[in-house]
Design a protein around this motif. Structure first.
Motif, PDB file in Angstrom:
ATOM      1  N   ALA A  93       9.657  -0.254  53.024  1.00  0.00           N
ATOM      2  CA  ALA A  93       9.965   0.948  51.974  1.00  0.00           C
ATOM      3  C   ALA A  93      10.556   0.611  50.609  1.00  0.00           C
ATOM      4  O   ALA A  93      10.385   1.382  49.775  1.00  0.00           O
TER       5      ALA A  93
ATOM      6  N   VAL B 294       1.960   5.009  54.843  1.00  0.00           N
ATOM      7  CA  VAL B 294       1.943   4.449  55.871  1.00  0.00           C
ATOM      8  C   VAL B 294       0.965   5.348  56.805  1.00  0.00           C
ATOM      9  O   VAL B 294       1.314   6.653  56.959  1.00  0.00           O
TER      10      VAL B 294
ATOM     11  N   TRP C 211      10.749   6.398  57.638  1.00  0.00           N
ATOM     12  CA  TRP C 211       9.935   6.092  56.630  1.00  0.00           C
ATOM     13  C   TRP C 211      10.001   7.275  55.609  1.00  0.00           C
ATOM     14  O   TRP C 211       9.877   8.395  55.647  1.00  0.00           O
TER      15      TRP C 211
ATOM     16  N   LEU D 131       3.398   9.799  54.831  1.00  0.00           N
ATOM     17  CA  LEU D 131       2.866   9.478  56.310  1.00  0.00           C
ATOM     18  C   LEU D 131       1.678  10.085  56.793  1.00  0.00           C
ATOM     19  O   LEU D 131       1.674  11.318  56.572  1.00  0.00           O
TER      20      LEU D 131
ATOM     21  N   LEU E 172       9.144  -1.077  58.914  1.00  0.00           N
ATOM     22  CA  LEU E 172       9.015   0.231  57.757  1.00  0.00           C
ATOM     23  C   LEU E 172       9.967  -0.095  56.890  1.00  0.00           C
ATOM     24  O   LEU E 172      10.248   0.188  55.462  1.00  0.00           O
TER      25      LEU E 172
END
Length: 357
Positions: free
Chosen positions: A251, A258, A276, A280, A247
């Motif tokens: 990023a 994600v 993250w 999400l 991650l």
């Protein structure tokens, strides 16, 4: 407090709610990996979802896992998808294509080709073939010089997906398929730059994402991951470190999202949420596990910081799932026998809720 029915910005899209239709293989494609009119009906029926993620779509012939699945590597396949994406858009929806390279989870009887993988290690279990389930074969280990081509195949399929009218793509990095195999510590026994320590095992995933972002843009690119899931015999050591490192690398791309499956301990997943910085999506139950995602599980994960919640099996029998969740209507049960049998039954035949006087 965030609810499932709040609007949300995702890449270049304004979603009317935070409910995502998860990708689900249904093996209804026509010969040649072509999308069909029934697929257009199926996805259009579910266009009230904030976002639809399509079934897994192979980026190449060698990337095909199951018979009867669609592709995005020929002009004919692109043309066949346009009525599907048009139908979703006409009905007010948004749809990403999930790009799925099966890697070692394939069979020569399905593709005419020997499967490829990071190492010559067979998947655990039987794979689907045109003549029925067969033991997973030992794949051919990719040469170091061949690995970038497989990473680029995601990007090439993504470019075709956008040409076909998809709003974006989700790279399938979960459930024991090719990206997941590279992340693994037992399917990936390589000693080159793509195997061994965590920094090497995440390299293939990062290269596939980078190529896709270069092809279609970060706002049109997402990735699905299943930390520690163990599908198809894939094992991962150092799960929190592995996914935190992945991650951290991802990023820098400012991806659309994600998409995490709840395949690890909640503490691990919450840690990944904190790590993250972007959108999400959480699939709150284990795919094909004993429990289906429901409103309670969705609310729980929204409370833990998820931006959107994906539902899989509940969308099969409930094309109007968004409205059922909104109003507390019963969730219809699904006929599991019709998951993969082909035809329209159990695919486009589930009705919306029938109100009675």
């Amino acid at each position: 407090m965030t609810t499932l029915f709040d609007r949300h910005r995702l890449g270049g899209l304004e979603l009317p709610n935070r409910i995502v239709m998860a990708p689900m293989t249904r093996v209804r494609a026509a010969a040649g990996g072509l999308a069909t009119p029934s697929m257009a009906v199926h996805y259009a029926q579910r266009a009230s979802a904030g976002l639809i993620v399509s079934e897994g779509v192979q980026p190449s012939l060698v990337g095909q896992s199951n018979p009867g699945t669609p592709g995005l590597y020929t002009d004919e396949q692109v043309a066949s998808w346009r009525p599907v994406t048009d139908a979703v858009h006409v009905n007010g929806g948004r749809i990403f294509a999930q790009i799925m390279h099966g890697g070692r989870v394939s069979h020569p009887d399905t593709t005419g080709l020997r499967p490829v993988g990071p190492s010559a290690v067979a998947a655990v279990g039987e794979v689907f073939t045109p003549s029925g389930p067969q033991p997973a074969p030992v794949p051919r280990a990719l040469e170091t010089s061949e690995v970038p081509e497989q990473a680029r195949s995601y990007a090439e399929a993504a470019r075709r997906a956008v040409d076909a009218g998809f709003d974006g793509v989700e790279l399938h990095g979960a459930n024991g398929y090719l990206i997941s195999q590279f992340l693994s510590s037992n399917a990936n026994l390589r000693t080159d730059a793509y195997g061994g320590p965590v920094a090497h095992r995440i390299r293939f995933a990062v290269e596939a994402v980078a190529a896709t972002v270069d092809a279609v843009g970060a706002a049109r690119t997402g990735i699905r991951l299943s930390p520690g899931a163990g599908f198809w015999g894939v094992a991962e050591t150092e799960v929190p470190e592995l996914y935190a490192a992945l991650l951290a690398e991802l990023a820098r791309f400012d991806l659309a999202y994600v998409h995490l499956e709840a395949t690890a301990e909640e503490e691990v997943l919450v840690g990944l949420r904190r790590a993250w910085p972007g959108n999400l999506i959480v699939n709150p139950t284990v795919p094909m596990g004993p429990k289906q995602a429901d409103r309670a599980a969705a609310d729980h994960w929204l409370g833990l910081g998820a931006d959107l919640i994906s539902f899989g099996r509940a969308f099969i029998a409930n094309p109007d799932l968004v409205e059922r969740l909104r109003t507390g209507l019963p969730i219809a049960p699904v006929d599991e026998a019709s998951y993969y049998q082909g035809g329209d039954a159990g695919y486009i035949t589930y009705p919306a809720y029938q109100y009675t006087a």
